[in-house]
Design a protein around this motif. Sequence first.
Motif, PDB file in Angstrom:
ATOM      1  N   ARG A  63       0.827  -1.211   0.000  1.00  0.00           N
ATOM      2  CA  ARG A  63       0.000   0.000   0.000  1.00  0.00           C
ATOM      3  C   ARG A  63       0.864   1.265   0.000  1.00  0.00           C
ATOM      4  O   ARG A  63       0.533   2.257  -0.658  1.00  0.00           O
TER       5      ARG A  63
ATOM      6  N   GLY B 107       0.736   4.126  -3.008  1.00  0.00           N
ATOM      7  CA  GLY B 107       0.502   5.535  -2.736  1.00  0.00           C
ATOM      8  C   GLY B 107       1.618   6.417  -3.263  1.00  0.00           C
ATOM      9  O   GLY B 107       1.373   7.490  -3.830  1.00  0.00           O
TER      10      GLY B 107
ATOM     11  N   ARG C  91       1.501   6.602  -7.119  1.00  0.00           N
ATOM     12  CA  ARG C  91       0.422   7.450  -7.644  1.00  0.00           C
ATOM     13  C   ARG C  91       0.925   8.864  -7.924  1.00  0.00           C
ATOM     14  O   ARG C  91       0.500   9.511  -8.892  1.00  0.00           O
TER      15      ARG C  91
ATOM     16  N   GLU D 295      -6.809  -2.033  -4.562  1.00  0.00           N
ATOM     17  CA  GLU D 295      -6.331  -0.714  -4.150  1.00  0.00           C
ATOM     18  C   GLU D 295      -5.808   0.075  -5.344  1.00  0.00           C
ATOM     19  O   GLU D 295      -6.036   1.286  -5.455  1.00  0.00           O
ATOM     20  N   ALA D 296      -5.102  -0.603  -6.261  1.00  0.00           N
ATOM     21  CA  ALA D 296      -4.615   0.071  -7.465  1.00  0.00           C
ATOM     22  C   ALA D 296      -5.769   0.579  -8.315  1.00  0.00           C
ATOM     23  O   ALA D 296      -5.712   1.670  -8.897  1.00  0.00           O
TER      24      ALA D 296
ATOM     25  N   ARG E 112      -8.711   1.452  -7.162  1.00  0.00           N
ATOM     26  CA  ARG E 112      -9.296   2.592  -6.451  1.00  0.00           C
ATOM     27  C   ARG E 112      -8.472   3.860  -6.651  1.00  0.00           C
ATOM     28  O   ARG E 112      -9.020   4.965  -6.776  1.00  0.00           O
ATOM     29  N   LEU E 113      -7.146   3.714  -6.712  1.00  0.00           N
ATOM     30  CA  LEU E 113      -6.264   4.870  -6.880  1.00  0.00           C
ATOM     31  C   LEU E 113      -6.161   5.327  -8.332  1.00  0.00           C
ATOM     32  O   LEU E 113      -5.557   6.363  -8.616  1.00  0.00           O
TER      33      LEU E 113
END
Length: 290
Positions: free
Chosen positions: A188, A192, A195, A221-222, A224-225
Amino acid sequence: MRIGLFSDHPPTSPGAASLLRLGEELERLGHRSIAFFRPRSRVGIRVFRLPRRGLRGLEAAISHTPFSLGRTAGRIARRNGLPHLHLLQGRWLEPWLSLPEPLRPPPGPVVRRALALVRRATWAGVESARVRDALLQVGIRTPIHLLPWETSLAAFSPPQGHDLRRDLALPPTARVLLHVGDLSRSGRFLLGAFRALVGPWPEAFLVLVGGGPAAEELAGEAQRLGVSPRIRLPGDIDPARLPDYYRQADVLLHVPGRAPKATPVLAAMAAGLPVVTTPGPALVGLVEPG
């Protein structure tokens, strides 16, 4: 030189594999290495005799564990006047080192055995400056050397047979940021950080090598980002491919933990791959700012 390698790890264990890699490096340098491992037993540790034929003519001994065969290597070296290198694995000391010095209890049985073996050896090999400094603090006078025995330099010598960009469906012009290791702790954080690079560095791709349930969570998560198209999660890959991946990436991203070694960083150094990391105990004396 005929060199004996002594380890209490069973021959097929990961611990034995690192010692065998060291043996391969010795063979590559023109020496002959002979490995002595403790057989695996279903009823626990069992007593066995080392073959005398294999012990004849030894000119040096290298031990890897502070138990039966490690101490046997020390006795053989002292009895025959041979040089003895003990490779001290940081994991034997890590629970003890993890406490601040004023709060450390007296060393337990395993730590005492390890320290006694180091004191009697000709040289000690350690995986990090942190372990070296801890040995000096407790009064070790044996010469100590930083030795990255977990990494086989020979693996980075053959011609490259795997194509990182083709294997992972990356553009030929992709700039690859590679991470190898535990994704549950670092994934994670890396997503972040990546990104922030997507806009100013459009050709960058992040490759996270590692398996387990964290890989599925990171895929979500990727998404979502909004960086999913630029992320590759190949899972646990064939170790034979890793040297080529190190050599073909553009930078290694490493998130250190409390482990006493940094094997991906050593592999990157063997491949000539730049490393971006944050401070960690295993990196002291290994990675410098800039």
